[in-house]
Design an enzyme around this catalytic site. Structure first.
Site, PDB file in Angstrom:
ATOM      1  N   ASN A  27       0.838  -1.205   0.000  1.00 36.64           N
ATOM      2  CA  ASN A  27       0.000   0.000   0.000  1.00 36.64           C
ATOM      3  C   ASN A  27       0.873   1.256   0.000  1.00 36.64           C
ATOM      4  O   ASN A  27       1.974   1.274   0.559  1.00 36.64           O
ATOM      5  CB  ASN A  27      -1.028   0.003   1.134  1.00 36.64           C
ATOM      6  CG  ASN A  27      -0.442  -0.109   2.521  1.00 36.64           C
ATOM      7  OD1 ASN A  27       0.637  -0.641   2.715  1.00 36.64           O
ATOM      8  ND2 ASN A  27      -1.173   0.380   3.511  1.00 36.64           N
ATOM      9  N   ILE A  28       0.380   2.283  -0.663  1.00 35.92           N
ATOM     10  CA  ILE A  28       1.105   3.564  -0.771  1.00 35.92           C
ATOM     11  C   ILE A  28       0.081   4.661  -0.509  1.00 35.92           C
ATOM     12  O   ILE A  28      -0.817   4.894  -1.334  1.00 35.92           O
ATOM     13  CB  ILE A  28       1.713   3.735  -2.189  1.00 35.92           C
ATOM     14  CG1 ILE A  28       2.567   2.514  -2.578  1.00 35.92           C
ATOM     15  CG2 ILE A  28       2.535   5.025  -2.247  1.00 35.92           C
ATOM     16  CD1 ILE A  28       3.013   2.506  -4.038  1.00 35.92           C
TER      17      ILE A  28
ATOM     18  N   CYS B 256     -10.342  -4.991  -0.031  1.00 37.23           N
ATOM     19  CA  CYS B 256     -11.461  -4.048   0.118  1.00 37.23           C
ATOM     20  C   CYS B 256     -12.389  -4.159  -1.091  1.00 37.23           C
ATOM     21  O   CYS B 256     -12.059  -4.806  -2.100  1.00 37.23           O
ATOM     22  CB  CYS B 256     -10.924  -2.627   0.260  1.00 37.23           C
ATOM     23  SG  CYS B 256     -10.345  -1.920  -1.297  1.00 37.23           S
TER      24      CYS B 256
ATOM     25  N   CYS C  93     -10.899  -3.086  -4.498  1.00 36.15           N
ATOM     26  CA  CYS C  93      -9.956  -4.079  -5.051  1.00 36.15           C
ATOM     27  C   CYS C  93     -10.694  -5.322  -5.554  1.00 36.15           C
ATOM     28  O   CYS C  93     -10.316  -5.899  -6.579  1.00 36.15           O
ATOM     29  CB  CYS C  93      -8.907  -4.460  -4.012  1.00 36.15           C
ATOM     30  SG  CYS C  93      -7.730  -3.128  -3.709  1.00 36.15           S
TER      31      CYS C  93
ATOM     32  N   GLU D  50      -3.068  -4.573  -3.327  1.00 39.91           N
ATOM     33  CA  GLU D  50      -3.558  -5.463  -4.390  1.00 39.91           C
ATOM     34  C   GLU D  50      -3.542  -4.765  -5.743  1.00 39.91           C
ATOM     35  O   GLU D  50      -3.150  -5.346  -6.763  1.00 39.91           O
ATOM     36  CB  GLU D  50      -5.007  -5.907  -4.097  1.00 39.91           C
ATOM     37  CG  GLU D  50      -5.179  -6.724  -2.831  1.00 39.91           C
ATOM     38  CD  GLU D  50      -5.474  -5.878  -1.603  1.00 39.91           C
ATOM     39  OE1 GLU D  50      -4.919  -4.764  -1.469  1.00 39.91           O
ATOM     40  OE2 GLU D  50      -6.262  -6.344  -0.773  1.00 39.91           O
TER      41      GLU D  50
HETATM   42  N1  THU Z   1      -5.443  -1.520   2.255  1.00 42.26           N
HETATM   43  C1  THU Z   1      -4.872  -2.308   1.307  1.00 42.26           C
HETATM   44  O1  THU Z   1      -3.737  -2.085   0.882  1.00 42.26           O
HETATM   45  N2  THU Z   1      -5.612  -3.347   0.843  1.00 42.26           N
HETATM   46  C2  THU Z   1      -6.872  -3.652   1.253  1.00 42.26           C
HETATM   47  O2  THU Z   1      -7.505  -4.542   0.700  1.00 42.26           O
HETATM   48  C3  THU Z   1      -7.465  -2.931   2.375  1.00 42.26           C
HETATM   49  C4  THU Z   1      -6.770  -1.699   2.800  1.00 42.26           C
HETATM   50  C5  THU Z   1      -4.674  -0.377   2.758  1.00 42.26           C
HETATM   51  C6  THU Z   1      -5.239   0.980   2.379  1.00 42.26           C
HETATM   52  C7  THU Z   1      -4.683   1.859   3.476  1.00 42.26           C
HETATM   53  O3  THU Z   1      -3.373   2.276   3.102  1.00 42.26           O
HETATM   54  C8  THU Z   1      -4.573   0.929   4.676  1.00 42.26           C
HETATM   55  O4  THU Z   1      -4.663  -0.386   4.169  1.00 42.26           O
HETATM   56  C9  THU Z   1      -5.671   1.139   5.717  1.00 42.26           C
HETATM   57  O5  THU Z   1      -6.927   1.107   5.139  1.00 42.26           O
END
Ligand code: THU
Length: 138
Positions: free
Chosen positions: A46-47, A95, A98, A59
């Site tokens: 995640n970024i 989420c 995604c 993802e």
């Molecule tokens: N996040 C993801 O990278 N993937 C997911 O499926 C759910 C959430 C990240 C987004 C954000 O940077 C952090 O998790 C908290 O929501």
């Protein structure tokens, strides 16, 4: 889980990817490892952004890396997520955004979502997570 898919290996790739997670706002880092039909693995983390809406989930970072390299067929994704600095103990499922984006690049009924629960890989299909998916028709 498909016999050809090594869930443990894919999860360890997701955990490696998670080390690069950039999450100064949520302090929740996520790593993903996307498996192509040919056995290649694309990692993503995640970024986050200070203006929030450009933030990227792990993802979709993995998917963007793969698609931009010409990949078209995917069989599984492993996801590991937890508060920064902690090891994942609870499962981390994708989420809603995604799930939708993955559904546009994967077979709903066979594509596997792998995460970890109590130290063990658990899996389900994308259609388990996104029943009655929107299908774009012209
Ligand atoms: N996040 C993801 O990278 N993937 C997911 O499926 C759910 C959430 C990240 C987004 C954000 O940077 C952090 O998790 C908290 O929501």
């Amino acid at each position: 889980m498909d016999k050809k898919i090594d869930g443990k290996k894919l999860l360890s790739e997701a955990k490696e990817a998670r080390k690069n997670g950039y999450a100064p706002f949520s302090s929740f880092t996520v790593g993903a490892a996307l498996l192509t039909k040919d056995g290649k693995i694309y990692r993503g983390c995640n970024i986050e952004s200070s203006v929030m809406s450009p933030s990227l989930c792990a993802e979709r970072v993995a998917l963007a890396k793969a698609i931009s390299e010409g990949e078209k067929e995917f069989t599984a994704i492993a996801i590991a997520g937890a508060p920064s600095g902690e090891d994942p103990k609870d499962p981390c499922y994708p989420c809603g955004v995604c799930r939708q984006v993955l559904s546009e690049h994967a077979d709903l009924n066979t594509f596997q979502i792998i995460t970890e629960e109590n130290g063990k890989p658990v899996s389900c299909t994308l259609s388990d997570l996104l029943p009655k998916a929107f299908i774009f028709q012209t």
